[in-house]
Design a protein around this motif. Sequence first.
Motif, PDB file in Angstrom:
ATOM      1  N   TRP A  69       3.733  -7.339  -1.126  1.00  0.00           N
ATOM      2  CA  TRP A  69       3.332  -7.804   0.196  1.00  0.00           C
ATOM      3  C   TRP A  69       2.540  -6.732   0.953  1.00  0.00           C
ATOM      4  N   SER A  70       1.682  -6.031   0.228  1.00  0.00           N
ATOM      5  CA  SER A  70       0.875  -4.991   0.875  1.00  0.00           C
ATOM      6  C   SER A  70      -0.352  -5.577   1.577  1.00  0.00           C
ATOM      7  N   ALA A  71      -0.826  -6.735   1.111  1.00  0.00           N
ATOM      8  CA  ALA A  71      -1.978  -7.407   1.728  1.00  0.00           C
ATOM      9  C   ALA A  71      -1.624  -8.870   1.938  1.00  0.00           C
ATOM     10  N   ALA A  99       7.134  -1.147   5.277  1.00  0.00           N
ATOM     11  CA  ALA A  99       6.216  -0.007   5.164  1.00  0.00           C
ATOM     12  C   ALA A  99       5.123  -0.233   4.131  1.00  0.00           C
ATOM     13  N   SER A 100       5.260  -1.251   3.280  1.00  0.00           N
ATOM     14  CA  SER A 100       4.240  -1.510   2.253  1.00  0.00           C
ATOM     15  C   SER A 100       2.998  -2.188   2.821  1.00  0.00           C
ATOM     16  N   LEU A 101       3.124  -2.835   3.961  1.00  0.00           N
ATOM     17  CA  LEU A 101       2.012  -3.624   4.504  1.00  0.00           C
ATOM     18  C   LEU A 101       0.865  -2.721   4.957  1.00  0.00           C
ATOM     19  N   ARG A 102      -0.310  -2.995   4.384  1.00  0.00           N
ATOM     20  CA  ARG A 102      -1.506  -2.238   4.752  1.00  0.00           C
ATOM     21  C   ARG A 102      -2.631  -3.131   5.261  1.00  0.00           C
ATOM     22  N   TYR A 103      -2.609  -4.401   4.892  1.00  0.00           N
ATOM     23  CA  TYR A 103      -3.672  -5.323   5.289  1.00  0.00           C
ATOM     24  C   TYR A 103      -3.034  -6.614   5.777  1.00  0.00           C
ATOM     25  N   THR A 120       4.264  -2.947  14.963  1.00  0.00           N
ATOM     26  CA  THR A 120       4.170  -1.529  15.290  1.00  0.00           C
ATOM     27  C   THR A 120       5.414  -0.769  14.844  1.00  0.00           C
ATOM     28  N   ALA A 121       6.571  -1.384  15.015  1.00  0.00           N
ATOM     29  CA  ALA A 121       7.837  -0.711  14.701  1.00  0.00           C
ATOM     30  C   ALA A 121       8.148  -0.718  13.215  1.00  0.00           C
ATOM     31  N   LYS A 122       7.856  -1.825  12.519  1.00  0.00           N
ATOM     32  CA  LYS A 122       8.314  -1.991  11.131  1.00  0.00           C
ATOM     33  C   LYS A 122       7.218  -1.750  10.082  1.00  0.00           C
ATOM     34  N   CYS A 123       5.967  -1.721  10.478  1.00  0.00           N
ATOM     35  CA  CYS A 123       4.868  -1.575   9.498  1.00  0.00           C
ATOM     36  C   CYS A 123       3.995  -0.377   9.876  1.00  0.00           C
ATOM     37  N   PRO A 124       4.507   0.823   9.681  1.00  0.00           N
ATOM     38  CA  PRO A 124       3.787   2.022  10.132  1.00  0.00           C
ATOM     39  C   PRO A 124       2.521   2.327   9.341  1.00  0.00           C
ATOM     40  N   ASN A 125       2.340   1.697   8.173  1.00  0.00           N
ATOM     41  CA  ASN A 125       1.182   2.000   7.328  1.00  0.00           C
ATOM     42  C   ASN A 125       0.100   0.928   7.391  1.00  0.00           C
ATOM     43  N   LEU A 126       0.178   0.055   8.377  1.00  0.00           N
ATOM     44  CA  LEU A 126      -0.849  -0.976   8.556  1.00  0.00           C
ATOM     45  C   LEU A 126      -2.160  -0.313   8.968  1.00  0.00           C
ATOM     46  N   THR A 127      -3.184  -0.456   8.126  1.00  0.00           N
ATOM     47  CA  THR A 127      -4.478   0.176   8.404  1.00  0.00           C
ATOM     48  C   THR A 127      -5.617  -0.822   8.574  1.00  0.00           C
ATOM     49  N   ASN A 128      -5.457  -2.046   8.058  1.00  0.00           N
ATOM     50  CA  ASN A 128      -6.512  -3.070   8.145  1.00  0.00           C
ATOM     51  C   ASN A 128      -5.938  -4.301   8.831  1.00  0.00           C
ATOM     52  N   PHE A 129      -6.549  -4.700   9.943  1.00  0.00           N
ATOM     53  CA  PHE A 129      -5.973  -5.757  10.771  1.00  0.00           C
ATOM     54  C   PHE A 129      -7.069  -6.740  11.157  1.00  0.00           C
ATOM     55  N   LEU A 130      -6.835  -8.038  10.872  1.00  0.00           N
ATOM     56  CA  LEU A 130      -7.764  -9.089  11.280  1.00  0.00           C
ATOM     57  C   LEU A 130      -7.076 -10.019  12.262  1.00  0.00           C
ATOM     58  N   LEU A 131      -7.700 -10.217  13.415  1.00  0.00           N
ATOM     59  CA  LEU A 131      -7.172 -11.089  14.473  1.00  0.00           C
ATOM     60  C   LEU A 131      -8.155 -12.242  14.664  1.00  0.00           C
ATOM     61  N   ASP A 132      -7.716 -13.441  14.337  1.00  0.00           N
ATOM     62  CA  ASP A 132      -8.605 -14.598  14.358  1.00  0.00           C
ATOM     63  C   ASP A 132      -8.374 -15.433  15.610  1.00  0.00           C
TER      64      ASP A 132
END
Length: 514
Positions: A69-71, A99-103, A120-132
């Motif tokens: 579930w990284s992407a 912590a695995s979520l990056r996209y 913000t609290a549970k996914c500290p490694n999120l680096t790619n974010f799309l807001l539709d």
Amino acid sequence: MQAWTQLTTDAAFMCDFDDDDERRFTTTIDKLPEKVLLRIFSYLSHREIIANAFVCKKWRTIAYNTALWSAVSLRPDRQGLCVNNIDTLLYLIGSRFGASLRYLEMPMDVITHPVLHELTAKCPNLTNFLLDFSTAMQLHDFNDMQAFPTKLRTMCICLSEVIFMEGFMRKIYNFINGLEVLHLVGTYEKADEEEEEIYEVINIHKLKSATPNLKVVNLYGINFVDDTHVEAFSSNCIQLECLAVNFCAKVTGSSLKILLSRCKKLKCLLMNQCTLANDQVMSAEWEKSAVQELDVTATDLSTDCLIDLLTRIPSLRWLSAGQLDGFTDAVLRAWTERGNLKNLVALDLDLCDNLTEEGLYKFLARYGHNLRGLVLSGIPQCTDSLCSNVMPALKNIRILRLGLTEGLSYRLMGKIHVDGLLDNIANYAQNLERLEMSWDPESLRFSDKSQKAIDTMRVKCLRLKSLVLADGKYYEIVKANYERADRTTVVRTATNCYVSIVYLLTHYRDLIFN
């Protein structure tokens, strides 16, 4: 599911050898190591992973592994998961993503401040974010929002036609100053032909002040974007390396001079279907710029402007100049005599039908050995004879697009002898990865011995991952040939696929958005 079947069959086969090398087909998939099962699950979509979680406890454990579930896409209209319940999404963020979520891709229905706080609290490694927000008619209340992911490198915002974003944007300005890649996607593809009132639904002038570290900015199809917005980014984003304003019709080029003078690191400038004015383009100091990649497709630039532009850019490596009546032999001749083409690796001349066969041959015979990508589709003068003659010079080509669309086939003089052309391509372009020959079935001529030429292509061009042909008898012959060799995904129809040189852009991966 085909990948699933093949992998499980191979894995079970490998486990079925005893000490005497005798095969006993008694092993089941349940006896596979968890690492093998995890690898098999990684080839499935998230919808399939969820469905398989109900098979047994072991598969449920595998399906819940955060490594799968990284992407994640939560947009069902884009083959993503459908999660309408906020509580369910909050549970998934904590138990599944972590912590695995990056996209992550999110539709407007679930973009709420509790969800953003939990991310913000549970996914500290999120680096790619799309807001539709493209389908939004009303935004949620963000007055209580106090947190937003802070490690974002890439953010994509799909804009609505009528919903103003400032209330939401004001809350996130303090959290996005580390952004390096920004996509703002407009509603160009949804626009009606009738002119309607245009709203500036996001304040780009404020946004650029909050994102000083941007390297890649993509403003795609935004109907209100003009040269003042381009100038705004140039004033604060001195690290800018790539700017794309494709399908922004209000961009005329009046900001080009100041953009090039401020952004000394700008290497890639994409202006497909902008309304560029010749005098504005010619007034920019191209000779002092670092531009190496340029897209002026369908911009109606004149022959004189194109000559001035191409002979002043110090070192161009990637050029897309399709659909330009002004791109003639005179441009190629002046570019050859006064320009610097030693670094040119990609050239797109789609639908530049004022070029002659002689002009193309002279240019390609001289500079073809450097090219990795070439598009000559939509040019009636580009025949199988020309292509076969220049193939020896295209020995390093990786991407090649040829042919005419159905509406232009009437302009073709004679037939295309595809067997000889394919044989020449196979013999000289053995590094080829993507090939398109979009001549319609009425234009193609092939013999009963076509299988030999197809075999030569298949055997010699082992790196070929995409061969695009127009629907018809020849397409069926080629497709069947590759399928018999277990290369089922190579041959594709021009109805659903086309070849482009965009893969050769330096920032290609950063420019991809969904």
